[in-house]
Design an enzyme around this catalytic site. Sequence first.
Site, PDB file in Angstrom:
ATOM      1  N   TYR A  51     137.100  37.555 -25.269  1.00  0.00           N
ATOM      2  CA  TYR A  51     135.940  36.798 -24.828  1.00  0.00           C
ATOM      3  C   TYR A  51     136.239  35.299 -24.717  1.00  0.00           C
ATOM      4  CZ  TYR A  51     133.000  40.799 -26.411  1.00  0.00           C
ATOM      5  OH  TYR A  51     132.416  42.022 -26.613  1.00  0.00           O
ATOM      6  N   GLU A  62     138.326  45.905 -24.572  1.00  0.00           N
ATOM      7  CA  GLU A  62     137.663  44.700 -24.090  1.00  0.00           C
ATOM      8  C   GLU A  62     138.691  43.588 -24.092  1.00  0.00           C
ATOM      9  OE1 GLU A  62     134.291  43.725 -26.469  1.00  0.00           O
ATOM     10  OE2 GLU A  62     133.003  45.234 -25.548  1.00  0.00           O
ATOM     11  N   GLU A  98     141.095  45.802 -28.722  1.00  0.00           N
ATOM     12  CA  GLU A  98     140.200  44.791 -28.157  1.00  0.00           C
ATOM     13  C   GLU A  98     140.620  43.354 -28.470  1.00  0.00           C
ATOM     14  OE1 GLU A  98     135.892  46.750 -27.777  1.00  0.00           O
ATOM     15  OE2 GLU A  98     136.306  46.039 -29.808  1.00  0.00           O
ATOM     16  N   HIS A  99     140.496  42.487 -27.442  1.00  0.00           N
ATOM     17  CA  HIS A  99     140.414  41.029 -27.560  1.00  0.00           C
ATOM     18  C   HIS A  99     141.730  40.318 -27.850  1.00  0.00           C
ATOM     19  CE1 HIS A  99     136.214  41.924 -27.513  1.00  0.00           C
ATOM     20  NE2 HIS A  99     136.155  42.306 -28.775  1.00  0.00           N
ATOM     21  N   TRP A 113     141.523  45.505 -33.542  1.00  0.00           N
ATOM     22  CA  TRP A 113     140.500  44.514 -33.190  1.00  0.00           C
ATOM     23  C   TRP A 113     140.929  43.108 -33.563  1.00  0.00           C
ATOM     24  CZ3 TRP A 113     136.094  42.586 -36.532  1.00  0.00           C
ATOM     25  CH2 TRP A 113     135.033  42.022 -35.789  1.00  0.00           C
ATOM     26  N   ARG A 114     141.077  42.277 -32.574  1.00  0.00           N
ATOM     27  CA  ARG A 114     141.071  40.833 -32.813  1.00  0.00           C
ATOM     28  C   ARG A 114     139.606  40.425 -32.736  1.00  0.00           C
ATOM     29  NH1 ARG A 114     140.848  36.575 -29.193  1.00  0.00           N
ATOM     30  NH2 ARG A 114     141.149  34.573 -30.274  1.00  0.00           N
ATOM     31  N   ALA A 115     139.097  39.892 -33.837  1.00  0.00           N
ATOM     32  CA  ALA A 115     137.647  39.775 -34.008  1.00  0.00           C
ATOM     33  C   ALA A 115     137.028  38.811 -32.992  1.00  0.00           C
ATOM     34  CB  ALA A 115     137.322  39.309 -35.422  1.00  0.00           C
ATOM     35  N   ASP A 116     135.955  39.253 -32.362  1.00  0.00           N
ATOM     36  CA  ASP A 116     135.180  38.392 -31.474  1.00  0.00           C
ATOM     37  C   ASP A 116     134.034  37.705 -32.210  1.00  0.00           C
ATOM     38  OD1 ASP A 116     132.470  40.068 -30.814  1.00  0.00           O
ATOM     39  OD2 ASP A 116     134.155  41.388 -31.158  1.00  0.00           O
ATOM     40  N   GLN A 148     132.801  51.336 -32.916  1.00  0.00           N
ATOM     41  CA  GLN A 148     134.201  51.592 -33.236  1.00  0.00           C
ATOM     42  C   GLN A 148     134.456  51.705 -34.745  1.00  0.00           C
ATOM     43  OE1 GLN A 148     133.130  49.494 -30.911  1.00  0.00           O
ATOM     44  NE2 GLN A 148     134.489  49.491 -29.134  1.00  0.00           N
TER      45      GLN A 148
END
Length: 635
Positions: A533, A530, A508-509, A468-471, A187
């Site tokens: 997590y 996604e 994501e996330h 993006w919310r960081a994984d 991404q």
Amino acid sequence: MNSAISRFSSPLVRKDRRLSGVLLVAGLLALGACGQQPVTDSRGVTVNAAATAGQDLGAHVTVFNPGMPVSQIQAVLDAAYTRQVNNEMGTDRYAFLFMPGTYGTDTQPLQVKVGYYTEIAGLGQAPDDVVINGKVEVYNRCLGADGASNCLALVNFWRTLSNLTVQVNGAGQDGCRASANFWAVSQAVSMRRVNIRGGNLSLMDYCTAGPQYASGGFLADSRAGTVINGSQQQWLTRNSVIGNWSNGVWNQVFAGVVGAPSETNFPAEPYTTLDTTPVSREKPYLFVDPQGAYQVRVPAARTHTRGTSWAGGPTAGKTVPLSDFFVARPSDAAQTINTQLARGRHLLLTPGVYNLDQSLAVKRAGTVVLGLGHATLTAVGGSTPLKVADVPGVIIAGVTLDAGTVESPVLLQVGSKNGNNGSKKQDPADPTTLSDVYFRVGGPHVGKADVALQVNSDHVLIDHTWVWRADHGVEGFSGDTERWQTNTGRHGVVVNGDHVTATGLFVEHFQQDNTVWNGEDGTTVLYQNELPYDPPTQADWMNGSALGWAGYKVDDAVTTHRLYGGGVYVFNQNNPSIQTESGFVVPVTPGVRLHHVMTVNLSAGTIRHVVNGVGAAATSEPGHIGVPVYLPEFP
């Protein structure tokens, strides 16, 4: 086709979480345009290369011209790659720009490797004005202790290639490497206005050890022969010309692409193909005119288009001299930049990190904000780094927005939340456009934002974003539960405006519905999500009495909406027992149509249904991991 291509692995189960180390690097001193060799563009016009030497684009912008020795250019680019290849969470940003001409020879090709936060771009008026005789490549990162195993592209984020031609030349490389120009990315990576000649374009690095996974991608306004998709799980190709596309994995979407594969055999072949792109506008680009002055080409918005914008001549649009831009440095205060915007100037953000304790306010219609080298706007003290008024024709391009340690209500707000007192100013023929605009909540530091991107205006075009919310990152968390409680983000994208189009929406996330679409007549062409997590318990992942939140939610009051090619993935690694009721939640009405949507389990947790309780479960049971559950149409 190279025999190595037959080694395609099954698609990836998740992004690797072990990438916590950061290589902090020193800045690379820029080289001004040098050498006096005449430069001729594709029209046979001689460009005054030396004249650009006095136009300062910042310490981290390097301008090359074809009079420079190949070895010198190669050394500068190799040094930058060494600094940036592992600098995933660092603060360095670079742009390397090429004056019109040819770089590299048949016996001494220029072979460029591109690391994090690096932009490679031509300064011609057409892609053929700058020719790289060699390669411009991204390889897998090999994360094994030996440096040669566990090789994948899952976190090859934040890099840009645009406005040039690659004449593929693998001279000096081994037989596998010489087989293609490799662009193994995920991404927040774009390839625009690129012409690949004389060899294959491979979106997978099949020359390193396995597993060779890749997860993402965006190709637009480009031309290539054979494209090897390989292990790319999802990919959007828009307004391009290709000779052949090798395969699909989960979700391959084509819009306005000459040579695109047919979607007839979906889902056995996971292609979604639109003959034309409903709404498009190419990203603005910097070029040098025959007098050696920098100009910015601002492409026009178009509807129902197919193929590249430059095939029949210059891309339709207008040219704005760089003298009409305020060329900002990371040291400039928000107040200084806002004063220049209020005077009617456009904004060029040179590479670096801009720490903003107040919003940059774009209030005038038609304003262009163009970032070089992944220029990054970071919220300080809970600010909203960028606000765009309810006016048409604004373009935000090549900018990353980072949440800070104090919660921001939103990172980028387009239009006022409650509208203006009078009617909204809008122009369907000139939509406000976001091109290659990326968002992070966490990663390089603790991040907090209620909403990352909020679109309140009507007639907005989102052309490639990763929210993006960081994984994973370097925040120092003791585990996922601490991440869940500290790196907070409720929604990734909230669309309140009508007639909003998104081409390439990656979100994501986030901790509730990841994308919320409240506006009428919305269209999304490729959606990738996604789910988070890290929910610690099912109680932390409940929407009232419903199990969890959606990856994509369309409000119950909406009567018209279209989605082409959407995927929601689950990997509840913090608690594999967690369940989500449906990946997509939409109103059941004839005007709301989902075409080719799917869910998939990446190894933990469960999505019980694809849409609104319809469709089989995506589970982690044996034989189900990495196997998509498709709905060709809903309803």
